[in-house]
Motif scaffolding. Structure first.
Motif, PDB file in Angstrom:
ATOM      1  N   TYR A 230      -2.197  -3.163   7.225  1.00 25.50           N
ATOM      2  CA  TYR A 230      -2.035  -3.639   8.600  1.00 25.50           C
ATOM      3  C   TYR A 230      -3.045  -4.746   8.883  1.00 25.50           C
ATOM      4  N   ASP A 231      -2.541  -5.803   9.467  1.00 25.73           N
ATOM      5  CA  ASP A 231      -3.373  -6.899   9.971  1.00 25.73           C
ATOM      6  C   ASP A 231      -4.327  -7.457   8.913  1.00 25.73           C
ATOM      7  N   GLY A 232      -3.810  -7.605   7.702  1.00 23.82           N
ATOM      8  CA  GLY A 232      -4.609  -8.218   6.649  1.00 23.82           C
ATOM      9  C   GLY A 232      -5.561  -7.288   5.933  1.00 23.82           C
ATOM     10  N   ARG A 233      -5.483  -5.988   6.219  1.00 22.23           N
ATOM     11  CA  ARG A 233      -6.316  -5.015   5.512  1.00 22.23           C
ATOM     12  C   ARG A 233      -5.432  -3.942   4.894  1.00 22.23           C
ATOM     13  N   THR A 234      -5.829  -3.478   3.718  1.00 26.18           N
ATOM     14  CA  THR A 234      -5.001  -2.537   2.964  1.00 26.18           C
ATOM     15  C   THR A 234      -5.805  -1.321   2.531  1.00 26.18           C
ATOM     16  N   TRP A 235      -5.202  -0.160   2.749  1.00 26.76           N
ATOM     17  CA  TRP A 235      -5.737   1.098   2.203  1.00 26.76           C
ATOM     18  C   TRP A 235      -4.860   1.496   1.028  1.00 26.76           C
ATOM     19  N   THR A 236      -5.485   1.947  -0.059  1.00 24.14           N
ATOM     20  CA  THR A 236      -4.727   2.475  -1.189  1.00 24.14           C
ATOM     21  C   THR A 236      -5.238   3.863  -1.536  1.00 24.14           C
ATOM     22  N   SER A 237      -4.349   4.672  -2.052  1.00 25.52           N
ATOM     23  CA  SER A 237      -4.750   6.024  -2.448  1.00 25.52           C
ATOM     24  C   SER A 237      -5.677   5.982  -3.658  1.00 25.52           C
ATOM     25  N   ASP A 238      -5.571   4.936  -4.474  1.00 24.82           N
ATOM     26  CA  ASP A 238      -6.447   4.809  -5.642  1.00 24.82           C
ATOM     27  C   ASP A 238      -7.896   4.563  -5.230  1.00 24.82           C
ATOM     28  N   SER A 239      -8.094   3.628  -4.304  1.00 27.11           N
ATOM     29  CA  SER A 239      -9.461   3.285  -3.899  1.00 27.11           C
ATOM     30  C   SER A 239      -9.987   4.203  -2.807  1.00 27.11           C
ATOM     31  N   GLY A 240      -9.079   4.690  -1.958  1.00 23.23           N
ATOM     32  CA  GLY A 240      -9.496   5.503  -0.822  1.00 23.23           C
ATOM     33  C   GLY A 240     -10.223   4.700   0.239  1.00 23.23           C
ATOM     34  N   LYS A 241     -10.062   3.372   0.207  1.00 18.78           N
ATOM     35  CA  LYS A 241     -10.782   2.506   1.138  1.00 18.78           C
ATOM     36  C   LYS A 241      -9.852   1.468   1.753  1.00 18.78           C
ATOM     37  N   TRP A 242     -10.293   0.915   2.883  1.00 13.50           N
ATOM     38  CA  TRP A 242      -9.644  -0.244   3.479  1.00 13.50           C
ATOM     39  C   TRP A 242     -10.347  -1.496   2.956  1.00 13.50           C
ATOM     40  N   THR A 243      -9.580  -2.458   2.463  1.00 14.07           N
ATOM     41  CA  THR A 243     -10.159  -3.712   1.990  1.00 14.07           C
ATOM     42  C   THR A 243      -9.368  -4.878   2.572  1.00 14.07           C
ATOM     43  N   SER A 244     -10.036  -6.010   2.697  1.00 18.67           N
ATOM     44  CA  SER A 244      -9.380  -7.216   3.192  1.00 18.67           C
ATOM     45  C   SER A 244      -8.478  -7.773   2.099  1.00 18.67           C
ATOM     46  N   THR A 245      -7.200  -7.956   2.430  1.00 17.15           N
ATOM     47  CA  THR A 245      -6.240  -8.434   1.432  1.00 17.15           C
ATOM     48  C   THR A 245      -5.426  -9.622   1.924  1.00 17.15           C
ATOM     49  N   GLY A 246      -5.782 -10.149   3.077  1.00 16.69           N
ATOM     50  CA  GLY A 246      -5.023 -11.284   3.585  1.00 16.69           C
ATOM     51  C   GLY A 246      -5.511 -11.708   4.953  1.00 16.69           C
ATOM     52  N   THR A 247      -4.811 -12.659   5.516  1.00 14.21           N
ATOM     53  CA  THR A 247      -5.144 -13.162   6.845  1.00 14.21           C
ATOM     54  C   THR A 247      -4.651 -12.185   7.906  1.00 14.21           C
ATOM     55  N   PRO A 248      -5.459 -11.884   8.921  1.00 13.36           N
ATOM     56  CA  PRO A 248      -4.986 -11.006  10.002  1.00 13.36           C
ATOM     57  C   PRO A 248      -3.711 -11.564  10.623  1.00 13.36           C
ATOM     58  N   ASP A 249      -2.650 -10.763  10.591  1.00 12.39           N
ATOM     59  CA  ASP A 249      -1.354 -11.259  11.054  1.00 12.39           C
ATOM     60  C   ASP A 249      -0.587 -10.247  11.901  1.00 12.39           C
ATOM     61  N   GLY A 250      -1.176  -9.064  12.143  1.00  9.27           N
ATOM     62  CA  GLY A 250      -0.503  -8.064  12.963  1.00  9.27           C
ATOM     63  C   GLY A 250       0.677  -7.397  12.285  1.00  9.27           C
ATOM     64  N   GLN A 251       0.837  -7.605  10.985  1.00  7.43           N
ATOM     65  CA  GLN A 251       1.971  -7.036  10.257  1.00  7.43           C
ATOM     66  C   GLN A 251       1.600  -5.677   9.660  1.00  7.43           C
ATOM     67  N   LEU A 252       2.528  -4.731   9.775  1.00  4.00           N
ATOM     68  CA  LEU A 252       2.345  -3.383   9.238  1.00  4.00           C
ATOM     69  C   LEU A 252       3.335  -3.146   8.105  1.00  4.00           C
ATOM     70  N   SER A 253       2.859  -2.542   7.019  1.00  6.17           N
ATOM     71  CA  SER A 253       3.758  -2.186   5.921  1.00  6.17           C
ATOM     72  C   SER A 253       3.214  -0.962   5.205  1.00  6.17           C
ATOM     73  N   LEU A 254       4.085  -0.307   4.464  1.00  6.39           N
ATOM     74  CA  LEU A 254       3.685   0.869   3.695  1.00  6.39           C
ATOM     75  C   LEU A 254       4.452   0.885   2.383  1.00  6.39           C
ATOM     76  N   HIS A 255       3.942   1.672   1.438  1.00 13.50           N
ATOM     77  CA  HIS A 255       4.620   1.808   0.146  1.00 13.50           C
ATOM     78  C   HIS A 255       4.526   3.254  -0.297  1.00 13.50           C
ATOM     79  N   ARG A 256       5.654   3.785  -0.764  1.00 14.63           N
ATOM     80  CA  ARG A 256       5.688   5.165  -1.234  1.00 14.63           C
ATOM     81  C   ARG A 256       5.569   5.199  -2.751  1.00 14.63           C
ATOM     82  N   ALA A 257       4.763   6.119  -3.240  1.00 12.46           N
ATOM     83  CA  ALA A 257       4.567   6.260  -4.681  1.00 12.46           C
ATOM     84  C   ALA A 257       5.847   6.750  -5.342  1.00 12.46           C
ATOM     85  N   THR A 258       6.024   6.367  -6.585  1.00  9.59           N
ATOM     86  CA  THR A 258       7.208   6.799  -7.331  1.00  9.59           C
ATOM     87  C   THR A 258       6.917   7.990  -8.228  1.00  9.59           C
TER      88      THR A 258
END
Length: 261
Positions: A230-258
């Motif tokens: 969300y908003d240019g920051r990403t949480w991953t289950s691998d890292s367990g942390k929020w990190t900056s991954t892009g420009t703040p843009d107000g966009q929300l997305s998710l991904h389900r593990a396979t």
């Protein structure tokens, strides 16, 4: 010169060292859980984080302020330790230890976290001055506890959790070493019931976006989510942390593990 004993000693030392490394890694491996950042870090189990997120989501979906969510969380922390208990004192049960004999609903209802939270907020809003009184006083007018001062000890933790889960604090909840369930529950169906919306991607206003993103992370095990952005920051289950991954843009997305982790 006989090298046999020396070589054997080296082999034994290497094996012992290897075992030591494995043991150290096992002992120091992060345990599954979630952390809420604030004035001080608050550690929650995966189960506690899920229930806290549900309580906050129900309040937020009803348009209630952070104060109401703080009251509800402080109450659940005191009454059940944020666990959906199947029993308690007399006929008390659920997150808030609500009693069917006192008109809170059936046992099945009070142990349904969404129903229990909705019922709690309904009674809270019936109090004419609930927004102007302290967390402890507000909790007591709902619960009618024999220990009315007990809720006060949980106010700081409850407020930090509420701020994270209502989006007032950004990227303030993170979960680590999450045991993802694959396939997980249907996230859109649960979101519609708890958050009041099934829109979990695309542009979101900032506070609402962070509220939804935090709800997703808190429920990541249940839904099998390995990434939330969300908003240019990403949480991953691998890292367990929020990190900056892009420009703040107000966009929300998710991904389900396979596959399960």
């Amino acid at each position: 010169m006989r090298k046999g004993p020396a070589v054997l000693l080296v082999v034994v030392l290497v094996i012992v060292a290897g075992i030591g490394v494995v043991v150290w890694q096992a002992v120091n491996k992060p345990k599954p859980g979630c952390i809420v950042s604030g004035d001080r870090e608050i550690t929650l189990s995966i189960e506690q984080a899920e229930y806290a997120a549900t309580i906050a989501a129900v309040g937020y979906s009803e348009g209630l302020p952070e104060h109401a969510v703080t009251v509800a969380l402080a109450t659940a922390l005191q009454e059940s330790g944020l666990r959906n208990l199947q029993g308690g004192d007399r006929d008390s049960a659920g997150l808030f230890q609500q009693r069917p004999s006192q008109g809170w609903g059936t046992h099945a209802q009070v142990t349904d976290p969404v129903y229990a939270a909705t019922a709690f907020y309904r009674v809270l809003r019936e109090q004419p001055d609930w927004q102007d009184i302290s967390v402890t006083e507000a909790a007591q007018v709902v619960q009618r506890s024999a220990f009315p001062e007990a809720y006060a000890q949980w106010e700081p933790q409850a407020r930090s959790i509420a701020m994270a889960l209502t989006g007032q604090s950004q990227a303030a909840l993170r979960c680590q070493d999450v045991p993802l369930r694959v396939p997980g529950d249907d996230v859109a169906t649960v979101a519609a019931r708890e958050l009041g919306t099934a829109k979990l991607s695309g542009p979101q206003p900032q506070q609402r976006g962070w509220a939804i993103a935090s709800w997703l992370v808190a429920h990541s095990a249940r839904f099998g989510l390995d990434t939330v952005t969300y908003d240019g920051r990403t949480w991953t289950s691998d890292s367990g942390k929020w990190t900056s991954t892009g420009t703040p843009d107000g966009q929300l997305s998710l991904h389900r593990a396979t596959s399960a982790q």
